[in-house]
Design an enzyme around this catalytic site. Sequence first.
Site, mmCIF file in Angstrom:
data_model
loop_
_atom_site.group_PDB
_atom_site.id
_atom_site.type_symbol
_atom_site.label_atom_id
_atom_site.label_comp_id
_atom_site.label_asym_id
_atom_site.label_seq_id
_atom_site.Cartn_x
_atom_site.Cartn_y
_atom_site.Cartn_z
ATOM 1 N N ILE A 137 0.713 -1.206 -0.241
ATOM 2 C CA ILE A 137 -0.178 -0.004 -0.225
ATOM 3 C C ILE A 137 1.052 1.335 -0.068
ATOM 4 O O ILE A 137 1.855 1.314 0.846
ATOM 5 C CB ILE A 137 -0.789 0.122 1.261
ATOM 6 C CG1 ILE A 137 -1.642 -1.183 1.328
ATOM 7 C CG2 ILE A 137 -2.083 1.205 1.044
ATOM 8 C CD1 ILE A 137 -2.119 -1.202 2.977
ATOM 9 N N LYS A 206 5.575 -0.980 13.135
ATOM 10 C CA LYS A 206 4.997 -0.281 12.118
ATOM 11 C C LYS A 206 4.111 1.049 12.814
ATOM 12 O O LYS A 206 4.464 2.262 11.981
ATOM 13 C CB LYS A 206 4.108 -0.976 11.151
ATOM 14 C CG LYS A 206 4.714 -2.240 10.669
ATOM 15 C CD LYS A 206 3.705 -3.076 9.980
ATOM 16 C CE LYS A 206 4.459 -4.324 9.136
ATOM 17 N NZ LYS A 206 3.673 -5.141 8.857
#
Length: 427
Positions: A137, A206
């Site tokens: 993404i 993340k």
Amino acid sequence: MEETVNIGLIGFGTIGSGVVATLNQNIQLLESKVNKKVNLKRIVDLDITTDRGVEVKPGVLSTNVDDILEDDEIDIVIELVGGYQPALNFILKAMENGKHVVTANKALLAKHWQEITDSAQKNGVRIAFEASVGGGIPLLAPLNDGLTANNIETIYGIINGTANYILTKMAAEGLDFDTVLKEAQEMGYAEADPTFDIEGHDTAQKLIILSILGFGVYVKQERFHVEGITRITPDDIRFAREELESVIKLLAIAQITDGELEIRVHPTLVPETHLLAAVNDVFNAVYLVGDVVGPVLMYGAGAGMMPTASAVVADCIDIIQDMERPVAYGPKETRVEKIKDISEVESKYYLRITALDEPGVLHSISGVLSDLDISIESVSQKKADKGEAVPIFIVTHHALEKNVQEALTLIDQMDFVKEETVLIRLL
Ligand SMILES: NC(=O)c1ccc[n+]([C@@H]2O[C@H](COP(=O)([O-])OP(=O)(O)OC[C@H]3O[C@@H](n4cnc5c(N)ncnc54)[C@H](O)[C@@H]3O)[C@@H](O)[C@H]2O)c1
Ligand SMILES: N[C@@H](CCO)C(=O)O
């Protein structure tokens, strides 16, 4: 097309093979975008005999990392070895030798952010890491560029493909945890140590990167609550669906209110009507709210060979397009004045208490909850034979986390409680 840009790839595993396949497949398209020859000059791995199923030109493979790090002709180094060392040394050495670096290594970035970005600045090179969060993404570039007009207020992310794959398969097919984890490993989604995926560490790493780009603040993992999915059972998934019209997702949450940043990772009950509830299998999504744009959802394949390679190669092309442009690593000044401790968070809670089916049990539990100002919204119990331990499902109204934790400490010490209680926060 006179000029050639040379790339060196360290790590010819799942993602490294995807990078080679992508370059083989789309080299003409990529070269036409940068108007330069793009040459994968060298691939280094400890194992150069296993067939990765991708075509490699003769003389490209090597086991000696200096064939990349000390080669003056190599402009960009892709690090896809993973882990902390020797990956960190490879990256620092590449930068000292004037090479730009592309990596998907969120574990390393989350732990050594300062050292790596300082080195990039000192050596006048770029470090790009789009693949480190959300696989394929495009997520970090939009945060840096397209959303730059915004103060980011909220980030909710499903950002571990393996955990999402496991939760989806457990819910849809009733498969057990270990079977689905094995499938995710076979498909190349899981980390070398899959506990990173299922215990929430990969999601936390993340989230650290997203918080740097979104809020301009670097928060070490030790400073926030991180919880994985290993205690989720089919009973929890069924109750969520049937009684709460919700699904269970491993969520990364970061949101700022009046200078206070709430940052946490844990399984969360997400209403079926929320956009994130529809994010299934290995797919990831980040839902964020900017003060100008409002809500934005970014969605796509969060792990796997080709989606992740797409992001790695995109970083290379971005660097080639403008090698001089400094990378923006989020806002220069942060609005964060304080990191809110999880104990101060307020939420609704689902509790699964495993207790003997005896007179007075519910009375004792509700007494503890009420003494700590925790109001019960619903309670139900599975049918059982007398004397057998059964799950009691409780959903609370909004309550303070520290009160709920104190209540659970007291409840779990009661003689009739037979397992540590499972707590899941509601979104
Ligand atoms: N697998 C995914 O879906 C995914 C997605 C996003 C990011 N990542 C990240 O990408 C990186 C690579 O992941 P992967 O799944 O390709 O791992 P992998 O284990 O499949 O590949 C790693 C490769 O590095 C090689 N290697 C190990 N030590 C080395 C050394 N000292 N010198 C040279 N080569 C060495 C191994 O032999 C192996 O071929 C990791 O940082 C991971 O977190 C993976
Ligand atoms: N192990 C990671 C790879 C992608 O970062 C995941 O499952 O999401």
